[in-house]
Motif scaffolding. Structure first.
Motif, PDB file in Angstrom:
ATOM      1  N   TYR A 288       1.063   5.824   0.584  1.00 49.74           N
ATOM      2  CA  TYR A 288       0.201   6.854   1.208  1.00 49.74           C
ATOM      3  C   TYR A 288       0.894   7.931   0.911  1.00 49.74           C
ATOM      4  CZ  TYR A 288      -2.407   2.963   3.365  1.00 49.74           C
ATOM      5  OH  TYR A 288      -3.261   1.937   3.597  1.00 49.74           O
ATOM      6  N   ASP A 289       0.641   9.223   0.867  1.00 49.08           N
ATOM      7  CA  ASP A 289       1.266  10.302   0.936  1.00 49.08           C
ATOM      8  C   ASP A 289       1.572  10.720   2.406  1.00 49.08           C
ATOM      9  OD1 ASP A 289       1.314  10.996  -1.625  1.00 49.08           O
ATOM     10  OD2 ASP A 289      -0.705  12.092  -1.410  1.00 49.08           O
TER      11      ASP A 289
ATOM     12  N   LYS B  49       0.855  -1.146   0.189  1.00 50.31           N
ATOM     13  CA  LYS B  49      -0.240  -0.018   0.046  1.00 50.31           C
ATOM     14  C   LYS B  49       0.915   1.329  -0.017  1.00 50.31           C
ATOM     15  CE  LYS B  49      -4.127  -2.194   0.911  1.00 50.31           C
ATOM     16  NZ  LYS B  49      -5.331  -1.775   0.201  1.00 50.31           N
TER      17      LYS B  49
END
Length: 98
Positions: free
Chosen positions: A93-94, A91
């Motif tokens: 994410y920022d 995964k």
């Protein structure tokens, strides 16, 4: 910055072998990779004895792509770990800096 969470489930009976790969190969490789700001390796717990993980913080998406290629959303594997792993997830994410 990009946060990448990589999780692996070792095959039953292969936990020790994967653990050796994790500690001796994967962690040093990731800690020495250009473009990584931080690496947080996660080892199995009693309730999840076959699960390993990495939380990695990358400088940028370009830095991540320089390491894994354009297909950064797919979990890449080292040939040495292929027969030891039952499944893997990834995964992105920022990163939020609080």
């Amino acid at each position: 910055m990009i946060m990448r969470i990589f999780q692996v489930v070792a095959r039953p009976g292969k936990e020790k072998e994967f653990g050796t790969f994790f500690y001796e190969t994967a962690i040093p490789l990731m800690k020495g990779t250009k473009g990584i700001v931080n690496v947080l390796p996660g080892a199995p717990r009693k309730e999840s004895p076959r699960e390993f993980s990495f939380v990695m913080v990358w400088e940028s998406l370009d830095a991540l792509k320089a390491f894994v290629g354009e297909d950064f959303a797919s979990p890449h594997i080292d040939p040495a770990e292929a027969e030891l792993v039952e499944s893997r997830t990834i995964k992105h994410y920022d990163l939020v800096e609080a």
